[in-house]
Design an enzyme around this catalytic site. Structure first.
Site: not given
Ligand code: DAK
Length: 258
Positions: A64, A109, A112, A132
């Site tokens: 997400a 997400g 998921e 998460e």
């Molecule tokens: N959200 C927003 N931006 C993201 C992102 C994300 N999940 N993942 C990556 N980006 C963006 C980065 O901020 C970066 O943006 P800029 O800095 O270039 O503007 C760009 O994508 C490239 O990412 P990185 O520079 O970080 O690239 P790396 O190769 O260094 O790393 C990575 C890739 C995938 C390992 C890293 O980006 C990462 O850890 N990303 C976050 C992964 C993560 O934690 N995903 C889970 C998110 S939480 C809900 C239900 C479910 C959810 C939410 C609400 N409700 C019921 C309301 C679900 C929650 C989630 O999924």
């Protein structure tokens, strides 16, 4: 649509989540477009397999959109949750077979939404995980339920509690990925599997999908009863008559029901 590309050819729809600069992170607009897209697809008789993938070579979906969630109010979180629930439920229950072509990071997400598909084919560079708990939340797009059902409670708890990421081979070993292929063969592999499925009776495949899904929430006796009812109904179809007659006549079957 701004963030979702829909292409249809040969009874196969390819849905591409297209926000490569954010690694295809799911924001509300993208979730809303996915819902719209799945709503259109579920009503289309000319589409029998749906392939879901992400654009760019790096990510399927990196979760997400954290930049949208960081300042979200509880009411906005709830709205996002309801929207996602609708989109995911449409994806999971559409009459077509759904294949996730996991072409890189499938985190949070992203993992998921892949799990809401019927089948996951992973490129060798795919990475799965539920990060998460490291963000102070827990999986909220069905991860606590679908991951445990797919790979078992113990392994699901380990992945969710530690936030460990696993590669494609490990995902295959634990049953999260159905198959691992070289990245440059990913879409071909999805099309090959889609072709195999298309050569079977689409009505039968679709009903089998719905019985398998419904059975997950039932005890065995009720699941078997549901299967018996669906099995009986299949005896009313053109495909059943044609499939069995073709076998006895030693010729290929022309299965057309859907
Ligand atoms: N959200 C927003 N931006 C993201 C992102 C994300 N999940 N993942 C990556 N980006 C963006 C980065 O901020 C970066 O943006 P800029 O800095 O270039 O503007 C760009 O994508 C490239 O990412 P990185 O520079 O970080 O690239 P790396 O190769 O260094 O790393 C990575 C890739 C995938 C390992 C890293 O980006 C990462 O850890 N990303 C976050 C992964 C993560 O934690 N995903 C889970 C998110 S939480 C809900 C239900 C479910 C959810 C939410 C609400 N409700 C019921 C309301 C679900 C929650 C989630 O999924």
């Amino acid at each position: 649509m701004n963030h979702v590309i829909l292409e249809i050819a040969d009874q196969i729809a390819t849905v591409t989540i297209n926000r490569p600069k954010s690694l295809n992170a799911l924001n509300s607009e993208t979730l809303s477009e996915l819902k719209e897209c799945f709503t259109e697809l579920e009503g289309r008789k000319d589409v029998r397999v749906v392939i879901l993938t992400g654009s760019g070579g790096k990510a399927f979906v990196a979760g997400a959109d954290i930049s949208e969630m960081v300042n979200a109010t509880p009411a906005e979180g709830r709205a996002m949750s309801l929207l996602a629930m609708e989109a995911f439920s449409k994806l999971e229950n559409m009459p077509q077979v759904t294949i996730a072509a996991v072409n890189g990071y499938a985190l949070g997400g992203g993992c998921e939404i892949a799990m809401a598909c019927d089948i996951r084919i992973a490129a060798e560079n795919a990475v799965f995980g539920q990060p998460e708990c490291g963000l102070g939340i827990l999986p909220g797009f069905g991860g606590t339920q679908r991951l445990a059902r797919l790979i078992g409670k113990g392994r699901a708890k380990e992945l969710i509690f530690t936030c460990d990421r696993i590669d494609a081979q490990e995902a295959y070993r634990v049953g999260l990925a159905n198959k691992v292929v070289p990245a440059d063969r990913l879409m071909d592999a999805c099309w090959e599997m889609a072709g195999k499925i298309l050569s079977k009776g689409s009505y039968a495949v679709s009903v089998a999908k719905s019985v398998i899904n419904a059975g997950q929430d039932m005890d065995l006796a009720n699941g078997l009863r549901l299967e018996a009812d669906a099995f009986g109904l299949a005896f009313s179809t053109h495909d059943k008559q044609e499939g069995m007659t073709a076998f006895l006549e030693k010729r290929p079957a022309r299965l057309t029901d859907f």
